[in-house]
Structures are given as structure tokens and as C-alpha cells.
Design a protein around this motif. Structure first.
Motif, PDB file in Angstrom:
ATOM      1  N   LEU A  73     -78.712  19.236 -69.859  1.00 45.15           N
ATOM      2  CA  LEU A  73     -77.671  19.021 -69.007  1.00 45.15           C
ATOM      3  C   LEU A  73     -76.400  18.134 -69.554  1.00 45.15           C
ATOM      4  CD1 LEU A  73     -79.380  18.613 -65.439  1.00 45.15           C
ATOM      5  CD2 LEU A  73     -78.442  20.681 -66.451  1.00 45.15           C
ATOM      6  N   THR A  74     -76.373  17.847 -70.650  1.00 39.04           N
ATOM      7  CA  THR A  74     -75.253  16.891 -71.519  1.00 39.04           C
ATOM      8  C   THR A  74     -73.964  17.597 -71.109  1.00 39.04           C
ATOM      9  OG1 THR A  74     -76.726  16.074 -72.892  1.00 39.04           O
ATOM     10  CG2 THR A  74     -74.532  15.360 -73.346  1.00 39.04           C
ATOM     11  N   GLY A  75     -73.059  17.131 -70.321  1.00 44.44           N
ATOM     12  CA  GLY A  75     -71.863  17.829 -70.266  1.00 44.44           C
ATOM     13  C   GLY A  75     -71.813  18.981 -69.430  1.00 44.44           C
ATOM     14  N   GLN A  76     -72.933  19.390 -68.656  1.00 47.14           N
ATOM     15  CA  GLN A  76     -72.998  20.427 -67.984  1.00 47.14           C
ATOM     16  C   GLN A  76     -72.451  19.789 -66.253  1.00 47.14           C
ATOM     17  OE1 GLN A  76     -73.924  23.779 -68.536  1.00 47.14           O
ATOM     18  NE2 GLN A  76     -73.241  22.985 -70.543  1.00 47.14           N
ATOM     19  N   THR A  77     -71.804  20.910 -65.570  1.00 48.45           N
ATOM     20  CA  THR A  77     -71.558  20.479 -63.920  1.00 48.45           C
ATOM     21  C   THR A  77     -72.848  20.586 -63.327  1.00 48.45           C
ATOM     22  OG1 THR A  77     -69.333  20.962 -64.502  1.00 48.45           O
ATOM     23  CG2 THR A  77     -70.112  20.799 -62.291  1.00 48.45           C
ATOM     24  N   VAL A  78     -73.025  19.764 -62.570  1.00 49.68           N
ATOM     25  CA  VAL A  78     -74.052  19.723 -61.555  1.00 49.68           C
ATOM     26  C   VAL A  78     -73.578  19.321 -60.140  1.00 49.68           C
ATOM     27  CG1 VAL A  78     -76.126  18.925 -60.521  1.00 49.68           C
ATOM     28  CG2 VAL A  78     -75.747  19.316 -63.082  1.00 49.68           C
ATOM     29  N   VAL A  79     -73.750  20.307 -59.228  1.00 46.93           N
ATOM     30  CA  VAL A  79     -72.903  20.034 -57.842  1.00 46.93           C
ATOM     31  C   VAL A  79     -74.166  19.323 -56.911  1.00 46.93           C
ATOM     32  CG1 VAL A  79     -72.357  20.812 -55.634  1.00 46.93           C
ATOM     33  CG2 VAL A  79     -71.674  21.930 -57.891  1.00 46.93           C
ATOM     34  N   ILE A  80     -73.627  18.091 -56.170  1.00 45.95           N
ATOM     35  CA  ILE A  80     -74.536  17.504 -55.203  1.00 45.95           C
ATOM     36  C   ILE A  80     -73.692  17.682 -54.030  1.00 45.95           C
ATOM     37  CG2 ILE A  80     -75.383  15.321 -54.706  1.00 45.95           C
ATOM     38  CD1 ILE A  80     -75.835  14.566 -57.394  1.00 45.95           C
ATOM     39  N   VAL A  81     -74.417  18.160 -52.905  1.00 43.46           N
ATOM     40  CA  VAL A  81     -73.627  18.193 -51.630  1.00 43.46           C
ATOM     41  C   VAL A  81     -74.505  17.192 -50.745  1.00 43.46           C
ATOM     42  CG1 VAL A  81     -73.047  19.811 -49.576  1.00 43.46           C
ATOM     43  CG2 VAL A  81     -73.203  20.670 -51.957  1.00 43.46           C
ATOM     44  N   GLY A  82     -73.723  15.921 -50.302  1.00 42.19           N
ATOM     45  CA  GLY A  82     -74.379  15.094 -49.490  1.00 42.19           C
ATOM     46  C   GLY A  82     -73.882  13.709 -50.019  1.00 42.19           C
ATOM     47  N   GLY A  83     -73.991  12.669 -49.127  1.00 46.74           N
ATOM     48  CA  GLY A  83     -73.398  11.257 -49.800  1.00 46.74           C
ATOM     49  C   GLY A  83     -74.490  10.158 -49.416  1.00 46.74           C
ATOM     50  N   GLY A  84     -75.546  10.530 -49.146  1.00 45.79           N
ATOM     51  CA  GLY A  84     -76.292   9.424 -48.514  1.00 45.79           C
ATOM     52  C   GLY A  84     -77.377   8.686 -49.774  1.00 45.79           C
ATOM     53  N   GLN A  93     -67.940  11.810 -46.190  1.00 43.31           N
ATOM     54  CA  GLN A  93     -68.342  10.508 -46.478  1.00 43.31           C
ATOM     55  C   GLN A  93     -69.417  10.321 -47.514  1.00 43.31           C
ATOM     56  OE1 GLN A  93     -68.325   8.641 -42.738  1.00 43.31           O
ATOM     57  NE2 GLN A  93     -70.437   9.481 -42.168  1.00 43.31           N
ATOM     58  N   TRP A  94     -69.398   9.020 -48.047  1.00 41.73           N
ATOM     59  CA  TRP A  94     -70.345   8.801 -48.963  1.00 41.73           C
ATOM     60  C   TRP A  94     -70.481   7.297 -49.232  1.00 41.73           C
ATOM     61  CZ3 TRP A  94     -66.859  12.562 -51.593  1.00 41.73           C
ATOM     62  CH2 TRP A  94     -65.577  11.833 -51.947  1.00 41.73           C
ATOM     63  N   ARG A  95     -71.450   6.816 -49.735  1.00 43.77           N
ATOM     64  CA  ARG A  95     -71.664   5.345 -50.141  1.00 43.77           C
ATOM     65  C   ARG A  95     -70.691   5.215 -51.347  1.00 43.77           C
ATOM     66  NH1 ARG A  95     -77.525   3.382 -50.412  1.00 43.77           N
ATOM     67  NH2 ARG A  95     -76.613   2.397 -51.963  1.00 43.77           N
ATOM     68  N   ARG A 116     -65.305  15.120 -54.167  1.00 42.91           N
ATOM     69  CA  ARG A 116     -64.523  15.804 -53.171  1.00 42.91           C
ATOM     70  C   ARG A 116     -64.871  15.260 -51.894  1.00 42.91           C
ATOM     71  NH1 ARG A 116     -64.570  21.841 -55.938  1.00 42.91           N
ATOM     72  NH2 ARG A 116     -63.937  20.938 -58.324  1.00 42.91           N
ATOM     73  N   GLN A 117     -63.882  14.402 -51.127  1.00 47.90           N
ATOM     74  CA  GLN A 117     -64.164  14.156 -49.822  1.00 47.90           C
ATOM     75  C   GLN A 117     -63.998  15.115 -48.716  1.00 47.90           C
ATOM     76  OE1 GLN A 117     -62.931  10.009 -48.984  1.00 47.90           O
ATOM     77  NE2 GLN A 117     -64.323   9.755 -47.594  1.00 47.90           N
ATOM     78  N   ARG A 118     -64.774  15.947 -48.431  1.00 48.82           N
ATOM     79  CA  ARG A 118     -64.121  17.082 -47.402  1.00 48.82           C
ATOM     80  C   ARG A 118     -65.754  17.799 -47.068  1.00 48.82           C
ATOM     81  NH1 ARG A 118     -64.740  21.535 -50.449  1.00 48.82           N
ATOM     82  NH2 ARG A 118     -63.600  21.370 -52.584  1.00 48.82           N
ATOM     83  N   VAL A 119     -65.698  19.012 -46.306  1.00 48.90           N
ATOM     84  CA  VAL A 119     -66.894  19.442 -46.036  1.00 48.90           C
ATOM     85  C   VAL A 119     -67.050  20.677 -47.148  1.00 48.90           C
ATOM     86  CG1 VAL A 119     -66.672  19.533 -43.544  1.00 48.90           C
ATOM     87  CG2 VAL A 119     -65.551  21.181 -44.664  1.00 48.90           C
ATOM     88  N   TYR A 120     -68.113  21.028 -47.425  1.00 47.95           N
ATOM     89  CA  TYR A 120     -68.602  22.000 -48.709  1.00 47.95           C
ATOM     90  C   TYR A 120     -68.068  23.135 -48.288  1.00 47.95           C
ATOM     91  CZ  TYR A 120     -71.470  25.493 -50.770  1.00 47.95           C
ATOM     92  OH  TYR A 120     -71.939  26.563 -51.352  1.00 47.95           O
ATOM     93  N   ALA A 128     -78.737  20.160 -52.883  1.00 53.70           N
ATOM     94  CA  ALA A 128     -78.277  20.133 -51.426  1.00 53.70           C
ATOM     95  C   ALA A 128     -79.079  19.103 -50.495  1.00 53.70           C
ATOM     96  CB  ALA A 128     -78.435  21.389 -50.632  1.00 53.70           C
ATOM     97  N   CYS A 129     -78.345  17.908 -50.156  1.00 59.02           N
ATOM     98  CA  CYS A 129     -79.113  16.998 -49.636  1.00 59.02           C
ATOM     99  C   CYS A 129     -78.368  16.146 -48.406  1.00 59.02           C
ATOM    100  CB  CYS A 129     -79.470  15.753 -50.664  1.00 59.02           C
ATOM    101  SG  CYS A 129     -78.178  15.342 -51.617  1.00 59.02           S
ATOM    102  N   THR A 130     -77.950  17.286 -47.538  1.00 62.24           N
ATOM    103  CA  THR A 130     -77.164  16.959 -46.407  1.00 62.24           C
ATOM    104  C   THR A 130     -78.124  16.383 -45.248  1.00 62.24           C
ATOM    105  OG1 THR A 130     -76.665  19.016 -45.457  1.00 62.24           O
ATOM    106  CG2 THR A 130     -75.241  18.310 -47.125  1.00 62.24           C
ATOM    107  N   ASP A 131     -77.631  16.071 -44.145  1.00 58.92           N
ATOM    108  CA  ASP A 131     -78.567  15.919 -42.966  1.00 58.92           C
ATOM    109  C   ASP A 131     -78.531  17.313 -42.075  1.00 58.92           C
ATOM    110  OD1 ASP A 131     -79.173  13.277 -43.506  1.00 58.92           O
ATOM    111  OD2 ASP A 131     -77.498  12.597 -42.356  1.00 58.92           O
TER     112      ASP A 131
END
Length: 470
Positions: free
Chosen positions: A10-21, A44-46, A61-65, A78-81
Motif C-alpha cells: 500500500l505504499t503511496g496508495q490512498t486508503v479511505v477511513i470513514v469515522g473518527g473514533g 469530528q475526530w480525535r 475532511r471534517q464533514r459527512v461522508y 468504514a468504522c462509524t457509529d
């Protein structure tokens, strides 16, 4: 299997994480170590999560997905509540053919994160396909404890030499056989113990043998402390060397469960010694180490406690050193530390003792002739090894040279085992209290104010029983 374990670059590859906990932080930490560029989306996130993402060149990106957040992504987490949102993200990823992990929902995921044992560049991945994360963590913890930390160094060392060995051994099967032999020989142990230059010399000798100049077979001796009795007190390195040995020499203080850890095909030789009852004289034990190692065998000498604390380990190495045989010494939990801990007696304590002294209670000639005037410090704990027969003399001499008659004393019989017994009393009363009573060896004697802390500090799982105020 539901998921095929794969290694993904994954070096240099974009990975999306949705969630901030917290979960997002754990996944981001793992992805960051792999070199991925993280795109974090959450209202919001830590703070530490965003800092980690930006440290790796990613963006927050501090907003909704939004579905557009998936563009140019290699993986999605995807790791939202919001379970409905997680399901929607999973559906959009599946439609795009984009790998997605919905944390805690393997049925929605196209990949899962395994638990990792990290010995970079060596990794062990463990997964239950999402069935039991707790079980996976338990297994990972066990492997973490078992796998030596230096195995990553070993992998790097072997990788550095692959090309030079391949040039000498062009056939794949020949190379595999060569490396198998090296991993069963001294090279592996030399790297794991931090002696890489010696390992390179061993490799050259092995290659020289293949080139038609075979070197003589070289054995090794492992002097391993097996601890005071409880099999769980064997060190991981001791276990590692024990399972490699061709021959195991063990004494009566080594638990049978520890001897059973040796390879099934290893030759096991009992060399145990009880007081005045020697299965083998010490000199013959010393000679046996050289005898087996000279045949090119790996010899593990298992000794109760620690080899270099009243274990005659130095004596046993004399012939080994003189013969030029490679050896390693693996310390063990000595009886003083193990038995005191299991008996709930701290050897040092700010209010009781600022030092501790280990003393042999049994000289080579059977006497108890010690430097008594130097054993009088009130703020020092005395621990006597092999002192059961001389207990009466030890107590008498300590009192004669100034120790108070009411000084607390403990005798620990068969310490750290299920049969452990702790007998406490005072210098002036303990010997008489034990007359006519069967006390089983091995025993340890602890003298000093710290004994008064027993049984208050006895832990709930202590083996055996206690007999206070004998």
C-alpha cells in the motif's frame, strides 16, 4: 475459508477511513505503518488521529461522508457509529469493485484486518474471519510472547545474504536445503543472540563445505536455567533452545513438564543429584557436555533455578570452553526470587530491607562455615540456599553473632510448585518446631524483617499452603 490472507503493498496508495473514533485510530496506525496515504472523513475526530493522518501525507475532511470520497481509493474502511451509513458505504464500494472493511461486520466486508505479530520484516497474521476477535487477540498475545523479538533481525540478515548464496547455489531445491540446514544450526542462534559476525563466519564455513572443503561438524551447548519449579517460569529463550536440542541433560530440580517440552526425538539424559546421592559425579556431567557437542550435537543442559547462582554453571562450562565449543547461557528465575514471590515475601522493602544477600547453606564439604560477622545487617535480607540440614546451625550462629532471637525466618519447601509449603517462625524457635516433622527438599530459608509481611502479600493464586508461627 471466508477470507484469503494476502499481503498487500500500500505504499503511496490512498486508503479511505470513514469515522473518527478509537477504532479509526487503530486502523489508521496500522495503515500508516504500511506506507498508505490516508483520507479521513468524519464530522469530528480525535486530535491524535488527524495528526497521524497528516504525518503520513494524507488529508482530513471534517464533514459527512460523500460517495465522491471513494475516488482514486485503493481500500476503504468504514468504522462509524451509524450502521446504516456503514452499509451504504459497503454497497457503494461493492458496486465499484473497491475492497472495503466494515469494522465488526464481516458479512458486509470484502476484506478483514488480521491481528499482526510484527517482527519487521517478518509478520504473522491471524484471523478468524471475523468470528471471534477476542480469540484472535488471545492467540496473538501468545505468539507475541513466544516469538523472539530478534526474529526480525534474523529475517533481515537472511535477506541480505540471499543473493550471494543464490550465486553459489543456483538450484532452488539445493538453496532450500542449505537454508534449512542453517536454520537448524548455529547461524540462527548467533543472530538471535546478537552475534551476526559469528553468524556470517558460520555461513562461510557452510558454503565452504558445499564447495568441497567441508568443515568439521560443530556442536553447541546451551546452559539453560529452568527456574525454581513452576514450569511457567521457564524463559521464552530457554524454551526456544530446549526445543532445538538434540540432547537434553537435566537434573532433579527440573519439572517433568519442562523436560517434556524437548523434541520427541531428543536424547534425554538424567544427571540429577540429591544431597549425597549423585546419579553422576559433577566431573562426568562436565565431560558429557563435551562428549555430545563434539559429535556435532546441540546439547541443552537444563538446570534448576539459575545456572550461575549456586548452580555450578561455571564449573560445567570449564571443559566446554577448553574444548573450543560454542555455548550460550540462558539465565533462569533463581529460587530466591521465585520462591519469595510465590510465598508473598518481598526480598527488599523500603520499611524493612534495603539489600538482599544470597548465601549457600551447604559448603562442598557439608559444613556451614560462613562469614557470620558480615551477615548481621538488620536492614538486609538473607536467603540461604541448600540450608535445610544446617538450619539449626544457621539459626544458632546468626544469634551468636548478634542477630536478635525474634528475627523472623521462613522456610519455603518445594517453592513455586503445587506442593509449596511456607513455614514461618523466629530464629530461636523454628528449628525446635521442625523437629520430627517431614520437610521436603528443595528448600529455601529467608531471614529478615521482610518475612513479617507474609502472608499479607501472598497472592490469591499462591501454590501450596502456609504454616505461620511454627
Amino acid at each position: 475459508m471466508d477470507f484469503l490472507p494476502l499481503g498487500l503493498k500500500l505504499t503511496g496508495q490512498t486508503v479511505v477511513i470513514v469515522g473518527g473514533g478509537d477504532t479509526a485510530l487503530r486502523k489508521a496506525g496500522l495503515l500508516h505503518r504500511s506506507g498508505a496515504v490516508i483520507r479521513l472523513i468524519a464530522p469530528q475526530w480525535r486530535t491524535d488521529l488527524c495528526a497521524l493522518v497528516e504525518q503520513g501525507g494524507g488529508d482530513c475532511r471534517q464533514r459527512v461522508y460523500q460517495e465522491g470520497d471513494l475516488d482514486q481509493a485503493r481500500l476503504v474502511v468504514a468504522c462509524t457509529d451509524d450502521d446504516a451509513l456503514n452499509q451504504r458505504i459497503a454497497g457503494q464500494c461493492h458496486a465499484r469493485g473497491l475492497p472495503v472493511n466494515v469494522v465488526g461486520r464481516p458479512e458486509l466486508s470484502s476484506f478483514v484486518f488480521p491481528a499482526l505479530v510484527d517482527r519487521n520484516p517478518l509478520f504473522v497474521a491471524i484471523t478468524s474471519s471475523g468470528a471471534s476477535p477476542v480469540l484472535v487477540r488471545r492467540l496473538r498475545d501468545q505468539l507475541e510472547a513466544w516469538l523472539p523479538a530478534r526474529w526480525g533481525r534474523l529475517a533481515t540478515f537472511l535477506g541480505r545474504l540471499r543473493e550471494s548464496v543464490a550465486a553459489r547455489l543456483p538450484g532452488r531445491r539445493q538453496r532450500e536445503a542449505f537454508w534449512e540446514a542453517q536454520l537448524d544450526g548455529p547461524l540462527m542462534e548467533q543472530v538471535l543472540s546478537g552475534h551476526e559476525s559469528e553468524a556470517e563466519h558460520a555461513l562461510e564455513r557452510a558454503l565452504a563445505g558445499i564447495d568441497g572443503n567441508p568443515a568439521a561438524a560443530r556442536g553447541e551447548v546451551y546452559l539453560v536455567g529452568a527456574g525454581p519449579g513452576d514450569p511457567d517460569l521457564l524463559t521464552f529463550r530457554g524454551h526456544h533452545l530446549l526445543t532445538k536440542a538434540d540432547v537434553v541433560l537435566y537434573d532433579r530440580l527440573v519439572a517433568p513438564e519442562i523436560v517434556a517440552l524437548a523434541r520427541a526425538d531428543a536424547e534425554k539424559v538424567y544427571v540429577g543429584k540429591a544431597r549425597d546421592q549423585h546419579a553422576l559425579p559433577q566431573g562426568e556431567i562436565n565431560d558429557l557436555l563435551v562428549h555430545y557437542a563434539s559429535q556435532g550435537k546441540r546439547v541443552c543442559r537444563l538446570k534448576g533455578g539459575d545456572p550461575f547462582i549456586f548452580g555450578r554453571g561455571g564449573e560445567e562450562l570449564e571443559n566446554v570452553v577448553a574444548a573450543g565449543i560454542d555455548f550460550q547461557v540462558v539465565p533462569g528465575v533463581t529460587a530466591a526470587a521465585g520462591c519469595a514471590a510465590y510465598a508473598g515475601i518481598p526480598l527488599t522493602h523500603r520499611d524493612h530491607a534495603q539489600s538482599v544477600r544470597f548465601v549457600t547453606g551447604h559448603r562442598r564439604d557439608g559444613s556451614v562455615d560462613l562469614d557470620w560477622p558480615n551477615l548481621m545487617a538488620e536492614q538486609e535480607t538473607l536467603v540461604f540456599y541448600m540450608g535445610l540440614v544446617g538450619l539449626k546451625e544457621i539459626c544458632a550462629q546468626l544469634m551468636a553473632h548478634g542477630r536478635a532471637p525474634d528475627t523472623p525466618i521462613a522456610l519455603v519447601s518445594r517453592g513455586t510448585t503445587d506442593a509449596q509449603e511456607v513455614i514461618t517462625g523466629q530464629l530461636d524457635s523454628l528449628p525446635a518446631a521442625l523437629e520430627g516433622r517431614t520437610v521436603h527438599a528443595p528448600t529455601l530459608i529467608i531471614v529478615g524483617s521482610v518475612v513479617s509481611l507474609h502472608p499479607r502479600y501472598r497472592w490469591f493464586g499462591e501454590a501450596g499452603r502456609s504454616t505461620p508461627d511454627a
